[in-house]
Design a protein around this motif. Structure first.
Motif, PDB file in Angstrom:
ATOM      1  N   ALA A   1       0.844  -1.192   0.000  1.00 50.68           N
ATOM      2  CA  ALA A   1       0.000   0.000   0.000  1.00 50.68           C
ATOM      3  C   ALA A   1       0.881   1.243   0.000  1.00 50.68           C
ATOM      4  CB  ALA A   1      -0.909   0.006   1.224  1.00 50.68           C
ATOM      5  N   GLU A   2       0.415   2.300  -0.639  1.00 50.03           N
ATOM      6  CA  GLU A   2       1.181   3.549  -0.661  1.00 50.03           C
ATOM      7  C   GLU A   2       1.488   4.044   0.747  1.00 50.03           C
ATOM      8  OE1 GLU A   2      -1.014   6.354  -2.974  1.00 50.03           O
ATOM      9  OE2 GLU A   2      -0.257   5.600  -4.900  1.00 50.03           O
ATOM     10  N   GLY A   3       0.566   3.857   1.668  1.00 48.39           N
ATOM     11  CA  GLY A   3       0.746   4.329   3.031  1.00 48.39           C
ATOM     12  C   GLY A   3       1.490   3.363   3.934  1.00 48.39           C
ATOM     13  N   ALA A   4       1.916   2.228   3.387  1.00 45.47           N
ATOM     14  CA  ALA A   4       2.663   1.221   4.150  1.00 45.47           C
ATOM     15  C   ALA A   4       3.672   0.576   3.200  1.00 45.47           C
ATOM     16  CB  ALA A   4       1.719   0.180   4.740  1.00 45.47           C
ATOM     17  N   ASP A   5       4.635   1.388   2.766  1.00 46.21           N
ATOM     18  CA  ASP A   5       5.512   0.956   1.668  1.00 46.21           C
ATOM     19  C   ASP A   5       6.939   0.661   2.106  1.00 46.21           C
ATOM     20  OD1 ASP A   5       6.286   3.563   2.200  1.00 46.21           O
ATOM     21  OD2 ASP A   5       6.456   4.154   0.093  1.00 46.21           O
ATOM     22  N   ALA A   6       7.112   0.183   3.337  1.00 43.88           N
ATOM     23  CA  ALA A   6       8.468  -0.062   3.843  1.00 43.88           C
ATOM     24  C   ALA A   6       9.232  -1.058   2.969  1.00 43.88           C
ATOM     25  CB  ALA A   6       8.400  -0.573   5.283  1.00 43.88           C
ATOM     26  N   TYR A   7       8.554  -2.098   2.474  1.00 47.57           N
ATOM     27  CA  TYR A   7       9.256  -3.072   1.637  1.00 47.57           C
ATOM     28  C   TYR A   7       9.643  -2.470   0.286  1.00 47.57           C
ATOM     29  CZ  TYR A   7       9.212  -7.285   4.485  1.00 47.57           C
ATOM     30  OH  TYR A   7       9.476  -8.213   5.464  1.00 47.57           O
ATOM     31  N   ALA A   8       8.790  -1.649  -0.299  1.00 49.71           N
ATOM     32  CA  ALA A   8       9.155  -1.005  -1.558  1.00 49.71           C
ATOM     33  C   ALA A   8      10.366  -0.100  -1.361  1.00 49.71           C
ATOM     34  CB  ALA A   8       7.967  -0.205  -2.098  1.00 49.71           C
ATOM     35  N   ARG A   9      10.372   0.671  -0.296  1.00 49.83           N
ATOM     36  CA  ARG A   9      11.507   1.542  -0.014  1.00 49.83           C
ATOM     37  C   ARG A   9      12.770   0.725   0.241  1.00 49.83           C
ATOM     38  NH1 ARG A   9       9.543   6.747   3.576  1.00 49.83           N
ATOM     39  NH2 ARG A   9       7.400   6.881   2.784  1.00 49.83           N
ATOM     40  N   SER A  10      12.623  -0.392   0.920  1.00 48.75           N
ATOM     41  CA  SER A  10      13.785  -1.225   1.248  1.00 48.75           C
ATOM     42  C   SER A  10      14.376  -1.861   0.000  1.00 48.75           C
ATOM     43  CB  SER A  10      13.371  -2.299   2.254  1.00 48.75           C
ATOM     44  OG  SER A  10      12.931  -1.718   3.467  1.00 48.75           O
ATOM     45  N   VAL A  11      13.521  -2.342  -0.895  1.00 49.86           N
ATOM     46  CA  VAL A  11      14.017  -2.911  -2.148  1.00 49.86           C
ATOM     47  C   VAL A  11      14.729  -1.840  -2.963  1.00 49.86           C
ATOM     48  CG1 VAL A  11      13.299  -3.872  -4.372  1.00 49.86           C
ATOM     49  CG2 VAL A  11      12.367  -4.814  -2.247  1.00 49.86           C
ATOM     50  N   GLU A  12      14.160  -0.657  -3.006  1.00 52.23           N
ATOM     51  CA  GLU A  12      14.794   0.448  -3.750  1.00 52.23           C
ATOM     52  C   GLU A  12      16.137   0.841  -3.143  1.00 52.23           C
ATOM     53  OE1 GLU A  12      10.396   2.253  -4.961  1.00 52.23           O
ATOM     54  OE2 GLU A  12      11.607   3.235  -3.417  1.00 52.23           O
ATOM     55  N   ALA A  13      16.244   0.780  -1.812  1.00 55.54           N
ATOM     56  CA  ALA A  13      17.483   1.184  -1.138  1.00 55.54           C
ATOM     57  C   ALA A  13      18.498   0.052  -1.060  1.00 55.54           C
ATOM     58  CB  ALA A  13      17.163   1.673   0.273  1.00 55.54           C
ATOM     59  N   GLY A  14      18.052  -1.190  -1.213  1.00 60.23           N
ATOM     60  CA  GLY A  14      18.949  -2.332  -1.094  1.00 60.23           C
ATOM     61  C   GLY A  14      19.238  -2.734   0.342  1.00 60.23           C
ATOM     62  N   SER A  15      18.497  -2.201   1.289  1.00 62.99           N
ATOM     63  CA  SER A  15      18.655  -2.543   2.698  1.00 62.99           C
ATOM     64  C   SER A  15      17.371  -2.180   3.425  1.00 62.99           C
ATOM     65  CB  SER A  15      19.839  -1.806   3.330  1.00 62.99           C
ATOM     66  OG  SER A  15      19.653  -0.407   3.250  1.00 62.99           O
ATOM     67  N   VAL A  16      17.237  -2.661   4.658  1.00 60.30           N
ATOM     68  CA  VAL A  16      16.004  -2.424   5.412  1.00 60.30           C
ATOM     69  C   VAL A  16      15.799  -0.931   5.669  1.00 60.30           C
ATOM     70  CG1 VAL A  16      14.865  -2.733   7.641  1.00 60.30           C
ATOM     71  CG2 VAL A  16      15.962  -4.681   6.519  1.00 60.30           C
ATOM     72  N   VAL A  17      14.627  -0.446   5.290  1.00 64.68           N
ATOM     73  CA  VAL A  17      14.228   0.934   5.554  1.00 64.68           C
ATOM     74  C   VAL A  17      12.955   0.883   6.393  1.00 64.68           C
ATOM     75  CG1 VAL A  17      13.426   3.120   4.573  1.00 64.68           C
ATOM     76  CG2 VAL A  17      15.224   1.806   3.410  1.00 64.68           C
ATOM     77  N   GLU A  18      13.022   1.416   7.609  1.00 64.54           N
ATOM     78  CA  GLU A  18      11.855   1.484   8.468  1.00 64.54           C
ATOM     79  C   GLU A  18      11.094   2.782   8.192  1.00 64.54           C
ATOM     80  OE1 GLU A  18      12.841   0.954  12.567  1.00 64.54           O
ATOM     81  OE2 GLU A  18      14.172  -0.752  12.175  1.00 64.54           O
ATOM     82  N   THR A  19       9.790   2.723   8.268  1.00 69.03           N
ATOM     83  CA  THR A  19       8.978   3.921   8.103  1.00 69.03           C
ATOM     84  C   THR A  19       8.380   4.318   9.448  1.00 69.03           C
ATOM     85  OG1 THR A  19       7.058   2.573   7.495  1.00 69.03           O
ATOM     86  CG2 THR A  19       8.443   3.397   5.692  1.00 69.03           C
ATOM     87  N   ASP A  20       7.911   5.566   9.533  1.00 68.86           N
ATOM     88  CA  ASP A  20       7.371   6.033  10.812  1.00 68.86           C
ATOM     89  C   ASP A  20       5.867   5.807  10.918  1.00 68.86           C
ATOM     90  OD1 ASP A  20       6.459   7.909   9.042  1.00 68.86           O
ATOM     91  OD2 ASP A  20       7.476   9.619   9.954  1.00 68.86           O
ATOM     92  N   HIS A  21       5.255   5.274   9.865  1.00 70.11           N
ATOM     93  CA  HIS A  21       3.839   4.952   9.935  1.00 70.11           C
ATOM     94  C   HIS A  21       3.517   3.870   8.904  1.00 70.11           C
ATOM     95  CE1 HIS A  21       3.804   7.663   6.442  1.00 70.11           C
ATOM     96  NE2 HIS A  21       2.709   7.037   6.100  1.00 70.11           N
ATOM     97  N   ALA A  22       2.399   3.218   9.097  1.00 72.75           N
ATOM     98  CA  ALA A  22       1.881   2.240   8.142  1.00 72.75           C
ATOM     99  C   ALA A  22       0.368   2.378   8.176  1.00 72.75           C
ATOM    100  CB  ALA A  22       2.314   0.829   8.505  1.00 72.75           C
ATOM    101  N   THR A  23      -0.136   3.257   7.321  1.00 71.58           N
ATOM    102  CA  THR A  23      -1.545   3.637   7.371  1.00 71.58           C
ATOM    103  C   THR A  23      -2.245   3.164   6.113  1.00 71.58           C
ATOM    104  OG1 THR A  23      -0.916   5.627   8.599  1.00 71.58           O
ATOM    105  CG2 THR A  23      -3.141   5.555   7.665  1.00 71.58           C
ATOM    106  N   THR A  24      -3.141   2.186   6.259  1.00 66.76           N
ATOM    107  CA  THR A  24      -3.851   1.643   5.112  1.00 66.76           C
ATOM    108  C   THR A  24      -5.055   0.847   5.578  1.00 66.76           C
ATOM    109  OG1 THR A  24      -3.699   0.110   3.221  1.00 66.76           O
ATOM    110  CG2 THR A  24      -2.265  -0.342   5.105  1.00 66.76           C
ATOM    111  N   ILE A  25      -6.076   0.792   4.734  1.00 61.58           N
ATOM    112  CA  ILE A  25      -7.223  -0.068   5.008  1.00 61.58           C
ATOM    113  C   ILE A  25      -6.821  -1.530   4.948  1.00 61.58           C
ATOM    114  CG2 ILE A  25      -7.983  -0.178   2.592  1.00 61.58           C
ATOM    115  CD1 ILE A  25     -10.845  -0.209   3.624  1.00 61.58           C
ATOM    116  N   ALA A  26      -5.734  -1.823   4.241  1.00 55.96           N
ATOM    117  CA  ALA A  26      -5.242  -3.201   4.098  1.00 55.96           C
ATOM    118  C   ALA A  26      -4.372  -3.536   5.305  1.00 55.96           C
ATOM    119  CB  ALA A  26      -4.463  -3.350   2.800  1.00 55.96           C
ATOM    120  N   ASP A  27      -5.010  -3.853   6.440  1.00 54.10           N
ATOM    121  CA  ASP A  27      -4.239  -4.025   7.667  1.00 54.10           C
ATOM    122  C   ASP A  27      -3.255  -5.178   7.587  1.00 54.10           C
ATOM    123  OD1 ASP A  27      -6.187  -5.996   7.782  1.00 54.10           O
ATOM    124  OD2 ASP A  27      -7.108  -5.277   9.621  1.00 54.10           O
ATOM    125  N   GLY A  28      -3.497  -6.141   6.727  1.00 55.07           N
ATOM    126  CA  GLY A  28      -2.550  -7.234   6.545  1.00 55.07           C
ATOM    127  C   GLY A  28      -1.239  -6.812   5.919  1.00 55.07           C
TER     128      GLY A  28
END
Length: 317
Positions: free
Chosen positions: A202-229
């Motif tokens: 989800a756009e509001g919970a994109d830690a994995y997309a950011r991590s793949v783009e960066a090549g390492s784990v990127v933590e986000t400060d929020h994960a906001t989406t109707i898709a709670d899974g």
């Protein structure tokens, strides 16, 4: 993590407990997308979601050794139902930590499997930290949402899908903490297939997309989406390594696109899809031109959405 004997053993473990789920090519979805679309219906399992496969395999493995006195984990719902379902069958007490404001109906479903439910924190990652603390305080075994035995269990849905549908060009898989997409990648590679695996966040919970783009784990400060899974702020390093090596790409989908996909799955298949379960279709619709005329699968990973939320989505025009 998975070889042919271990995959076959996982299938042998779950089959007396869980029936294979159908994969259906829905003609109305084909008309809407311009390609042949197979839906892997993990929403048809006893907990309404794919994760129960992993729970059954994990508990089977644990019970072959020294049985734990009790298990604890954190979840937004489907993983908790999985461990609760499997723990109840094995006679092992299960404690689950959920964030405040979690889905009421998912909470009720977990309690239905005998789970002791504790609310802590404002999101999944905060609940996970609380569960890790309580594991030490209570002498319970912590069960992470990403674990090799969970991956081996959920990989069985990919085995069923690839065995039933030959020549898939692409499979779209929602990403939470990563067990589903990792299992799909590992089975694809084990079978020597050329199928692209596309991860969806989800756009509001994109830690994995950011991590793949960066090549390492990127933590986000929020994960906001109707898709709670898919509402994860902190990617798992092992999952990220598999995704980086085996996924063709990671797509971000908007909240509006997820809602549209929930409605479309109702209109074209009359199946109930939670946000994460509809995310694969949302991604396919974003890539409609790319997939025109091809053979594609989406993983309807779960159908556990609260009635009020579903009514609001379905009622929108």
């Amino acid at each position: 993590m998975i070889d042919q004997p271990r995959l076959e053993a996982a299938l042998a473990t779950i089959r007396p407990v869980l029936p294979p789920t159908p994969q259906i090519a829905w003609p109305l979805l084909a008309a809407r997308t311009g390609c042949e679309v197979w839906v892997k219906h993990e929403n048809h399992l006893p907990t309404g979601a794919f994760k129960v496969r992993g729970g059954v395999v994990l508990l089977d493995t644990l019970c072959r050794g020294t049985r734990p006195a009790g298990l604890i984990s954190a979840t937004r719902g489907n993983h908790g139902q999985s461990i609760g379902f499997a723990g109840q069958r094995a006679g092992i007490p299960v404690t689950i930590v959920v964030p405040h404001g979690n889905s009421r109906e998912k909470n009720d479903a977990m309690r239905g499997f005998g789970v002791e439910l504790i609310e802590s924190g404002n999101d999944f990652d905060a609940a996970r930290i609380a569960a890790e603390r309580l594991a030490g305080e209570r002498g319970l075994m912590m069960v992470a949402s990403f674990h090799p035995e969970l991956v081996r269990g959920v990989a069985t849905y990919a085995c069923e899908l690839f065995g039933a549908v030959a020549g898939l060009d692409t499979v779209y898989v929602p990403i939470g903490l990563g067990s589903g997409i990792c299992g799909t990648i590992l089975v694809r590679d084990l079978l020597g297939l050329r199928t692209e695996i596309v991860g969806v966040v989800a756009e509001g919970a994109d830690a994995y997309a950011r991590s793949v783009e960066a090549g390492s784990v990127v933590e986000t400060d929020h994960a906001t989406t109707i898709a709670d899974g898919m509402a994860v702020r902190v990617p798992n390093r092992d999952a990220l390594a598999i995704i980086q090596a085996g996924a063709a790409r990671i797509l971000r989908v908007s909240e509006a696109a997820i809602r549209d996909a929930v409605r479309m799955l109702h209109e074209t298949t009359h199946n109930l899809a939670e946000g994460a379960g509809a995310a694969g279709l949302a991604a396919l619709l974003a890539e409609r031109d790319r997939q025109r005329g091809k053979r594609v699968a989406i993983v309807l990973s779960g159908g556990n959405i609260d009635r009020a939320a579903y009514a609001e989505i379905i009622g929108a025009t």
